[in-house]
Motif scaffolding. Structure first.
Motif, mmCIF file in Angstrom:
data_model
loop_
_atom_site.group_PDB
_atom_site.id
_atom_site.type_symbol
_atom_site.label_atom_id
_atom_site.label_comp_id
_atom_site.label_asym_id
_atom_site.label_seq_id
_atom_site.Cartn_x
_atom_site.Cartn_y
_atom_site.Cartn_z
ATOM 1 N N TRP A 47 0.835 -1.208 0.000
ATOM 2 C CA TRP A 47 0.000 0.000 0.000
ATOM 3 C C TRP A 47 0.871 1.260 0.000
ATOM 4 O O TRP A 47 0.535 2.252 -0.655
ATOM 5 C CB TRP A 47 -0.921 -0.012 1.202
ATOM 6 C CG TRP A 47 -1.965 -1.083 1.163
ATOM 7 C CD1 TRP A 47 -2.447 -1.724 0.057
ATOM 8 C CD2 TRP A 47 -2.675 -1.632 2.284
ATOM 9 N NE1 TRP A 47 -3.408 -2.638 0.416
ATOM 10 C CE2 TRP A 47 -3.572 -2.608 1.773
ATOM 11 C CE3 TRP A 47 -2.646 -1.412 3.660
ATOM 12 C CZ2 TRP A 47 -4.427 -3.348 2.593
ATOM 13 C CZ3 TRP A 47 -3.492 -2.130 4.482
ATOM 14 C CH2 TRP A 47 -4.367 -3.094 3.956
ATOM 15 N N MET A 48 1.964 1.231 0.758
ATOM 16 C CA MET A 48 2.865 2.383 0.780
ATOM 17 C C MET A 48 3.456 2.641 -0.605
ATOM 18 O O MET A 48 3.486 3.782 -1.086
ATOM 19 C CB MET A 48 3.996 2.146 1.785
ATOM 20 C CG MET A 48 3.616 2.257 3.239
ATOM 21 S SD MET A 48 5.092 2.031 4.291
ATOM 22 C CE MET A 48 4.412 2.378 5.913
ATOM 23 N N ARG A 49 3.923 1.592 -1.251
ATOM 24 C CA ARG A 49 4.540 1.772 -2.573
ATOM 25 C C ARG A 49 3.529 2.283 -3.591
ATOM 26 O O ARG A 49 3.864 3.088 -4.462
ATOM 27 C CB ARG A 49 5.171 0.459 -3.033
ATOM 28 C CG ARG A 49 6.426 0.083 -2.242
ATOM 29 C CD ARG A 49 7.174 -1.060 -2.883
ATOM 30 N NE ARG A 49 6.425 -2.307 -2.817
ATOM 31 C CZ ARG A 49 6.504 -3.186 -1.821
ATOM 32 N NH1 ARG A 49 7.303 -2.950 -0.781
ATOM 33 N NH2 ARG A 49 5.797 -4.301 -1.844
ATOM 34 N N SER A 50 2.277 1.847 -3.457
ATOM 35 C CA SER A 50 1.257 2.329 -4.389
ATOM 36 C C SER A 50 0.985 3.816 -4.195
ATOM 37 O O SER A 50 0.484 4.489 -5.104
ATOM 38 C CB SER A 50 -0.035 1.532 -4.219
ATOM 39 O OG SER A 50 -0.697 1.877 -3.006
ATOM 40 N N ALA A 51 1.318 4.337 -3.018
ATOM 41 C CA ALA A 51 1.173 5.773 -2.745
ATOM 42 C C ALA A 51 2.443 6.546 -3.069
ATOM 43 O O ALA A 51 2.517 7.752 -2.823
ATOM 44 C CB ALA A 51 0.793 5.990 -1.279
ATOM 45 N N GLY A 52 3.451 5.856 -3.611
ATOM 46 C CA GLY A 52 4.672 6.524 -4.035
ATOM 47 C C GLY A 52 5.792 6.538 -3.023
ATOM 48 O O GLY A 52 6.826 7.182 -3.255
#
Length: 439
Positions: A47-52
């Motif tokens: 989820w963090m990576r999907s938020a950049g």
């Protein structure tokens, strides 16, 4: 009623999804350095990576994500909470704070190229202390106050923390690498459910935390003599359970009189047979107060009273302090930032009624002119990662209403409207801190 923003609904729903990661089917039980902890880290990292955010797991098992500021390597404003749970927990204690932090990062990521600070989100590995007994281990490692003596603590299965580190893929000798330097961090902000009923009683969705109660935890033992229940007359009995019962009553009486909070949450009689006078009783004590002197004075009275009771009954009393955390005052300037953010959310909602019905978020209030908002101020009676991080940097906390103040049970509940209010306020507060030139 205004529609709930999609990202607020996402934060709410992700708490539900994270709640599906458990070691005990039918409950939410996710303990420090367990397989479930690793699974949760992996999910939240995605989820963090999907938020950049760039992600990593530090040397203590904390999951970290980072958005750079206007140049790489700047000091960071850190948002966080924890993703471990107590046994048979609720969905929101800890995870909601992490999901709100992630929602803030998603909202602010396009502004970071001009920010004088980086932004980090941390999902701490252990706040509850439910597996090895010592709480706040994840945030203590982050703040540089790790205690190597913890490595010898064991869980219910007899596994040491040292072995659990290794099984999780961590090197116990490298735990110090998790520590941040004060120059690395601008401030720490945490959003958390209140875990008490005061916001609900006031009809408000959000509040600013002024301080976090100082807590001490003890393992207490009363020892007498185990003997036959039928053959031992009362004048020969040294009943450890009777002595412990008087001790528990004394704890409550003293706590009420001194306006502190004391809880005996565990009690075990040995040998535990129906026809044997108990020879030993082990029980816990969790003691909290708004300030350390009040807490410590209450303990001294409890200690003297229990010792006296045991002496009168021919019993031995032994105690070990397992945890101590000093009370923490939230930084006044961060209190101001959060207070302004909450007031802004309520004013933007056009609140005519400063005390809506419990369960209704401020976004549900009717529009119209409003007077200046007096934001609720509360001291936290529960411990939080912020109290450990306070050894590293200044801290601030936002409280979110939860149904009837219930927490640490499956009945823990928040409304999606209150989550929406919290996300708006937490975003505003974080943006204000990011804009400061503090370092």
């Amino acid at each position: 009623m205004s529609p709930v923003p999609a990202d607020a609904r996402l934060a709410f729903d992700r708490c539900e999804e994270l709640g599906g990661i458990t070691s005990v089917p039918g409950t939410i039980t996710r303990l420090h350095l367990s397989a479930e902890h690793a699974w949760a880290n992996a999910l939240v990292a995605r989820w963090m990576r999907s938020a950049g955010l760039r992600t990593w797991v530090d040397a203590a098992g904390n999951l970290c994500g980072r958005l750079e500021g206007r140049e790489p390597g700047l000091p960071a404003v850190v948002l966080g909470s924890h993703i471990d749970t107590v046994p048979d927990a609720g969905r929101y204690d800890g995870p909601l704070g992490v999901m709100l932090a992630l929602g803030v990062a998603r909202r602010l990521r396009n502004r970071m190229e001009t920010s004088p600070h980086a932004l980090e989100v941390v999902a701490f590995s252990d706040e509850e202390g439910a597996r090895f007994g010592s709480a706040l281990m994840g945030s203590r490692a982050f703040a540089g106050t790790w205690d190597d003596a913890w490595f010898d603590q064991t869980d219910e299965a007899g596994m040491t923390l040292r072995r659990a580190f290794a099984d999780f893929g961590l090197d116990p000798h490298q735990v110090g690498a998790a520590a941040r330097e004060p120059s690395d961090v601008v401030a720490y902000l945490e959003a958390h459910i209140e875990q008490g009923p005061l916001l609900q009683d006031a009809g408000r969705s959000l509040g600013v935390v002024t301080s976090i109660a100082g807590a001490r935890r003890f393992a207490l033992t009363v020892t007498g003599e185990a003997r036959h229940a039928g053959g031992t007359p009362y004048d020969r009995r040294r009943d450890a359970l009777v002595g412990a019962s008087f001790a528990v009553i004394a704890v409550e009486d003293i706590a009420k009189r001194r306006d502190v909070i004391a809880t005996v949450g565990q009690l075990q009689a040995h040998p535990g047979a129906v026809n044997v006078v108990p020879g030993r009783v082990e029980f816990s004590l969790d003691l909290r107060a708004a300030d350390d002197p009040a807490r410590d004075a209450a303990w001294e009275e409890m200690l003297a009273t229990i010792t006296s009771v045991c002496d009168e009954r021919g019993l031995q009393f032994h105690w070990v302090e397992e945890h101590r955390a000093p009370a923490v005052v939230c930084a006044p300037w961060l209190q101001d930032v959060i207070r302004d953010a909450v007031a802004g959310v309520e004013l933007a909602a056009g609140a005519e009624d400063p005390a809506p019905a419990p369960g209704a978020g401020t976004a549900a209030r009717a529009s119209g002119p409003v007077p200046p908002v007096e934001v609720p101020e509360l001291y936290s009676r529960a411990g939080h990662d912020a109290m450990a991080v306070a050894h590293l940097t200044e801290v601030g906390m936002l409280f979110i209403r939860c149904l009837d103040g219930i927490s640490h049970t499956p009945f823990e509940s928040v409304t999606v409207d209150d989550v929406a209010d919290a996300l708006d306020a937490f975003t505003s507060a974080t943006a204000a801190v990011l804009a400061t030139e503090r370092s």
